[in-house]
Structures are given as C-alpha cells and as structure tokens.
Enzyme design. Structure first.
Site, mmCIF file in Angstrom:
data_model
loop_
_atom_site.group_PDB
_atom_site.id
_atom_site.type_symbol
_atom_site.label_atom_id
_atom_site.label_comp_id
_atom_site.label_asym_id
_atom_site.label_seq_id
_atom_site.Cartn_x
_atom_site.Cartn_y
_atom_site.Cartn_z
ATOM 1 N N GLY A 1 0.847 -1.198 0.000
ATOM 2 C CA GLY A 1 0.000 0.000 0.000
ATOM 3 C C GLY A 1 0.874 1.237 0.000
ATOM 4 N N ASN A 2 0.264 2.403 0.228
ATOM 5 C CA ASN A 2 1.063 3.632 0.289
ATOM 6 C C ASN A 2 0.538 4.514 1.420
ATOM 7 O OD1 ASN A 2 -1.117 5.316 -0.746
ATOM 8 N ND2 ASN A 2 -0.803 4.124 -2.611
ATOM 9 N N HIS A 3 1.134 5.709 1.550
ATOM 10 C CA HIS A 3 0.862 6.531 2.735
ATOM 11 C C HIS A 3 -0.401 7.390 2.649
ATOM 12 C CE1 HIS A 3 4.680 5.449 4.408
ATOM 13 N NE2 HIS A 3 5.318 5.861 3.333
ATOM 14 N N ALA B 1 -4.639 7.416 -4.358
ATOM 15 C CA ALA B 1 -3.269 6.990 -4.669
ATOM 16 C C ALA B 1 -3.339 5.485 -4.943
ATOM 17 C CB ALA B 1 -2.355 7.300 -3.503
#
Ligand code: CTP
Length: 404
Positions: A213-215, A280
């Site tokens: 995943g991402n932030h 995102a």
C-alpha cells in the site's frame, strides 16, 4: 440585518466558545443577535472567561445551560456530541492563550476538548492587545490554526482594553453575524451535478496479514467530497482503506484493492458529470496472493507483481464530451513535464499537481500546494493552503474554466 422578518440564521446550530478576554462582555450582545436571527445557541466558557462575563447572563440569553467543565457533579460532559451537534463552532472572543492551545492541540478544558473533537467548521474572532497580536508567536499560531482549516474573522483597529489604540479589538458582533450569514448563504453552483471522487490508498494483498500500500490518508479526497456536497452536488466517494470519518450526505463506497476501485468506478462513471481521481492507486498488484500466511523460512524470496489497470486512463478512454475528468499527479521530480504528460496520456481535462518537494504538500498533511493544468495549456498556481481551501480552488477552477 433581520430583513423583513426573515431569519438569516434560522435553525442554524451555533456552538459559541467564549475564552478569557475583556471582549467576552461582547459575547452577550453576540448571543442576543444570534437568537434574533433564529439561531440555536449553545455556549462553552473557559474558566478564565467567567471572570469577564457570567454564565448566568449567557445561559439566560441563549436559553441553554452554559457548559464549562469536562465533568460536572459526577457526570461527564459529552464533548464529542457537542462538536457533532453544531453546524459551526464560533470562538469569540479567542484569547491569545486559547489560540496558542489550539495551535498545539492542548486539551485542558471543555472548550479545548470540544474544539479538538469538532467535525463542524470552526471560526474564531481573536481579541488581544496590539503588542500580543503582532508578536511572532501569535502570527505563527494564527497561520497554524488556519492551516488546519479553521477560519479567522479579522480583528478591528481601535481602542483597546490597555487604553492604547491599535489592532487587536475583537470584530464587532454585527460583523461576526454578517460573516456567519455569508458562510451559510447557500452556494448551489453544483446543484443537480453528479460528482464521482476517488480517495485514499488501495491495498494489494500479499497474504492474509500483509499488503502492498502507500501513505495516502484520503484527506484531499474527503475535502473534495465535502466541498462538492456543500455546493449542492450528488457525491459518490469511492475510497480505499482510510481512518477518516465518512462525510455526511455522501454516497460512500468502500474498496480495498485497485481492481475493486476500478470495478466501482466503472459502475459509477456513466452517470458522473465530474470525476475527480484523488486516490493513490497502487500501480502494481501481487500476481499470486497466498491464502496462508507466508512463513519466514527463506532468507529471501521474490514476489511477482503485475501492473494494475490505470483507472483514470480507462475512464479517459470512454469519457463522453459532457463529462469532465480530473486527475492528480504526485511527483518528486520533473513535476511540470510529468503532470502535462499525464494530462495528455490519460485524456483528462485537468491534472492537479502536487510535489513531494513542497513543504506541506502530499501525503498526510492537512495542507497541500497545487498547480492545476488544463487542456488549453493554462496553468493555475496556488499557495500552500488547508486541504479544505485547496478543494475550493480545484472546484472553482473547474467551474470557472468550463461549461459544466
Ligand atoms: N491512477 C489511477 N489508476 C492507477 C494509477 C493511478 O486511476 N492504477 C490515477 C490517480 O488517481 C491519479 C493519476 O492517475 O489521479 C496519477 O497518479 P500518479 O500515481 O501520480 O501517477 P501514475 O499514473 O501512477 O504514474 P507514476 O506512478 O509512474 O508517476
């Protein structure tokens, strides 16, 4: 201000916070004017405010009990519900001390607890002596609370409690009432429009306990959804895993992976007049996610990833002429070139660029700094602002430059 018997703040729920300043005497007039305009008023005072105006005066005028303590006779004041009850929280007067607490998230009284848990907009009318007003720490604190999305009603220039003349007087109650009326005056420029927004990250499963995943926190997408909803749009928010509370009045579709998000967007896109892709999305997904937890037997192992479908690009390919498509570009280098290239390759009408190189922009921040590019090769540059204000800039740019 009450024109022809028309109550400009009828049924509006105003939560008035009064902090310790000589200007607290004006809050009695303020409460009277709010009631005259048809507002429902609940009041919280800081302990210091009670030295300047009595709770009895304010409870009599507001026709509601005035709250001040986190606990009262063994019962606990439900600060969360107060902040949820209100349409707006107005802090007037805002003392230098309370401002400083707000800038730093201090929670040592009921007013602070309510402020920190409030989900409604917050507006503040500061009041202090000119030297305090001009102090660099006050300026920094004001900038900080504004960057959190709070509004400030400017101070007046005039006679001060110290006997001096200058900046720092709390705005007159009539000015505060005008500000509130203006705030609530319905801006329906998206009425009848259907807006689809994506937000947050996507999680690509590795095994039952791990993901890629991402932030992303989803804050920008949520700010956009709230803004569009306030302006009368019918909003659908397709959102990956985030911790934000769901904005009221918005159709919320919870998704996990990029392919879930693609599926939801494909269903919703046909009816959308404006689509804003702020999610995102993970660019790669795990080719063969494991059903059981991967054990750490090996010193190293490899995951084979495959590209996810570019949702924005897919929508760009099927977009009809009346539909507007807005993408984001988060870049770390060659920002302008990359943004323009995404605008073209994905057939978007607008690309909103944010650069990880700008302070206060990108993941997790309450602020963002954007440049918007459109197909007519216009570029719109904006300063660092709260994400609520950035959402307004994005919507205003779309509406001012197209015929949607
Ligand atoms: N996007 C999308 N689907 C993907 C990847 C991105 O819809 N699978 C959208 C994002 O929501 C954003 C825009 O495409 O609106 C640009 O995303 P960004 O991550 O900046 O760029 P990418 O296209 O993924 O390219 P790169 O990662 O190489 O910069």
């Amino acid at each position: 201000m009450q024109t022809q018997g028309f109550f400009m703040l009828k049924n509006k729920k105003i939560l008035l916070g009064v902090s310790g300043s000589i200007a607290a005497y004006k809050s009695a007039v303020l409460v009277r004017l709010l009631k005259k305009q048809g507002a429902e008023v609940k009041i919280i005072m800081t302990p210091a405010a009670k030295q300047f105006v009595t709770p009895l005066s304010l409870s009599t005028l507001s026709k509601n009990e005035v709250l001040s303590d986190l606990t009262d006779n063994d019962s606990w004041a439900n600060h969360v519900m107060l902040g949820r009850w209100a349409d707006i929280m107005l802090i007037a007067p805002l003392s230098c001390n309370t401002l400083s607490k707000m800038a730093n998230g201090l929670c040592d009284n009921l007013l602070m607890a309510v402020y920190l848990s409030a989900t409604c907009p917050v507006v503040m009318a500061p009041a202090m002596d000119e030297d305090m007003w001009l102090h660099p720490s006050t300026k920094l604190n004001l900038q900080k609370v504004q960057s959190f999305g709070n509004h400030i009603i400017p101070v007046d220039n005039g006679e001060l409690a110290s006997g001096l003349h200058g900046l720092g007087r709390m705005a007159e109650p009539e000015i505060i009432i005008k500000w509130l009326i203006n705030h609530f005056s319905v801006c329906n420029d998206l009425s009848g429009k259907k807006v689809l927004i994506t937000a947050g990250p996507t999680y690509e499963k590795i095994d039952p306990v791990r993901f890629i995943g991402n932030h992303s926190t989803g804050k920008m997408g949520f700010a956009l959804a709230s803004e569009c909803q306030k302006r009368g749009a019918d909003v659908t928010l397709v959102c990956g895993p985030v911790l934000q509370s769901i904005p009221t009045g918005v159709k919320f579709i919870n998704v996990i992976s990029a392919s879930d998000m693609l599926e939801a967007c494909m269903k919703e896109f046909e009816n959308a007049d404006i689509t804003i892709m702020s999610a995102a999305v993970a660019d790669y997904t795990v080719q063969q996610p494991q059903q059981d937890k991967i054990k750490k037997h090996e010193e190293s192992f490899q995951l084979t990833l495959s590209k996810t479908t570019d949702i924005l690009k897919s929508l760009g390919e099927i977009k009809k002429s009346h539909q507007l498509l807005v993408g984001f570009a988060l870049e770390t280098s060659n920002e302008r070139e990359n943004a323009i290239s995404k605008l073209k390759s994905k057939n978007a009408d607008f690309i909103v660029l944010n650069s990880m190189n700008d302070n206060g922009a990108g993941f997790g921040h309450d602020t963002n700094k954007i440049t918007i590019f459109d197909k007519a090769q216009n570029e719109f540059h904006f300063e660092t602002k709260s994400k609520t204000e950035v959402a307004k800039d994005i919507i205003n740019t779309i509406l001012n430059t197209t015929h949607v």
